[in-house]
Motif scaffolding. Sequence first.
Motif, PDB file in Angstrom:
ATOM      1  N   LEU A   1       0.828  -1.199   0.000  1.00 18.56           N
ATOM      2  CA  LEU A   1       0.000   0.000   0.000  1.00 18.56           C
ATOM      3  C   LEU A   1       0.866   1.254   0.000  1.00 18.56           C
ATOM      4  O   LEU A   1       0.540   2.233  -0.680  1.00 18.56           O
ATOM      5  CB  LEU A   1      -0.943  -0.010   1.199  1.00 18.56           C
ATOM      6  N   ASN A   2       1.972   1.221   0.741  1.00 16.81           N
ATOM      7  CA  ASN A   2       2.870   2.373   0.759  1.00 16.81           C
ATOM      8  C   ASN A   2       3.511   2.595  -0.602  1.00 16.81           C
ATOM      9  O   ASN A   2       3.706   3.740  -1.023  1.00 16.81           O
ATOM     10  CB  ASN A   2       3.953   2.206   1.829  1.00 16.81           C
ATOM     11  N   ALA A   3       3.835   1.532  -1.303  1.00 20.87           N
ATOM     12  CA  ALA A   3       4.410   1.661  -2.645  1.00 20.87           C
ATOM     13  C   ALA A   3       3.393   2.278  -3.603  1.00 20.87           C
ATOM     14  O   ALA A   3       3.746   3.127  -4.424  1.00 20.87           O
ATOM     15  CB  ALA A   3       4.869   0.303  -3.155  1.00 20.87           C
ATOM     16  N   MET A   4       2.137   1.875  -3.482  1.00 21.80           N
ATOM     17  CA  MET A   4       1.094   2.466  -4.323  1.00 21.80           C
ATOM     18  C   MET A   4       0.907   3.936  -4.003  1.00 21.80           C
ATOM     19  O   MET A   4       0.776   4.759  -4.902  1.00 21.80           O
ATOM     20  CB  MET A   4      -0.229   1.720  -4.137  1.00 21.80           C
ATOM     21  N   ARG A   5       0.893   4.257  -2.716  1.00 18.96           N
ATOM     22  CA  ARG A   5       0.725   5.651  -2.294  1.00 18.96           C
ATOM     23  C   ARG A   5       1.872   6.502  -2.816  1.00 18.96           C
ATOM     24  O   ARG A   5       1.665   7.601  -3.316  1.00 18.96           O
ATOM     25  CB  ARG A   5       0.647   5.741  -0.780  1.00 18.96           C
ATOM     26  N   ARG A   6       3.081   5.971  -2.717  1.00 17.97           N
ATOM     27  CA  ARG A   6       4.259   6.694  -3.198  1.00 17.97           C
ATOM     28  C   ARG A   6       4.180   6.876  -4.715  1.00 17.97           C
ATOM     29  O   ARG A   6       4.474   7.937  -5.245  1.00 17.97           O
ATOM     30  CB  ARG A   6       5.532   5.950  -2.805  1.00 17.97           C
ATOM     31  N   GLY A   7       3.738   5.851  -5.424  1.00 18.93           N
ATOM     32  CA  GLY A   7       3.594   5.933  -6.874  1.00 18.93           C
ATOM     33  C   GLY A   7       2.547   6.944  -7.305  1.00 18.93           C
ATOM     34  O   GLY A   7       2.772   7.738  -8.216  1.00 18.93           O
ATOM     35  N   VAL A   8       1.408   6.930  -6.625  1.00 24.81           N
ATOM     36  CA  VAL A   8       0.340   7.885  -6.939  1.00 24.81           C
ATOM     37  C   VAL A   8       0.804   9.304  -6.634  1.00 24.81           C
ATOM     38  O   VAL A   8       0.559  10.235  -7.414  1.00 24.81           O
ATOM     39  CB  VAL A   8      -0.947   7.538  -6.164  1.00 24.81           C
ATOM     40  N   THR A   9       1.493   9.478  -5.522  1.00 23.55           N
ATOM     41  CA  THR A   9       2.004  10.797  -5.169  1.00 23.55           C
ATOM     42  C   THR A   9       3.005  11.284  -6.207  1.00 23.55           C
ATOM     43  O   THR A   9       2.989  12.455  -6.590  1.00 23.55           O
ATOM     44  CB  THR A   9       2.662  10.763  -3.774  1.00 23.55           C
ATOM     45  N   PHE A  10       3.857  10.391  -6.697  1.00 22.52           N
ATOM     46  CA  PHE A  10       4.825  10.761  -7.718  1.00 22.52           C
ATOM     47  C   PHE A  10       4.118  11.186  -9.004  1.00 22.52           C
ATOM     48  O   PHE A  10       4.482  12.187  -9.617  1.00 22.52           O
ATOM     49  CB  PHE A  10       5.780   9.598  -7.994  1.00 22.52           C
ATOM     50  N   VAL A  11       3.091  10.445  -9.395  1.00 24.90           N
ATOM     51  CA  VAL A  11       2.342  10.790 -10.607  1.00 24.90           C
ATOM     52  C   VAL A  11       1.661  12.146 -10.444  1.00 24.90           C
ATOM     53  O   VAL A  11       1.688  12.984 -11.356  1.00 24.90           O
ATOM     54  CB  VAL A  11       1.321   9.682 -10.948  1.00 24.90           C
TER      55      VAL A  11
END
Length: 63
Positions: free
Chosen positions: A2-12
């Motif tokens: 979930l943290n990886a997804m959150r980090r990815g969405v934040t980066f996008v």
Amino acid sequence: MLNAMRRGVTFVLYQLTLMLGILMMPVALFARRLGVSLPVGRLVEAAGTAYERAKSRKHARVN
């Protein structure tokens, strides 16, 4: 995960705000001539701060 997804969405979102800032540059320059200031810089800065926080959370959990 979930943290990886959150980090990815934040980066996008950060990348999209950078793109928005670049695309809005002519509008911002025209608005400045009229004496109006657009908060695009603050939007990009806030998105960058959010991404840095998400990235630092990853490093805090790994270490």
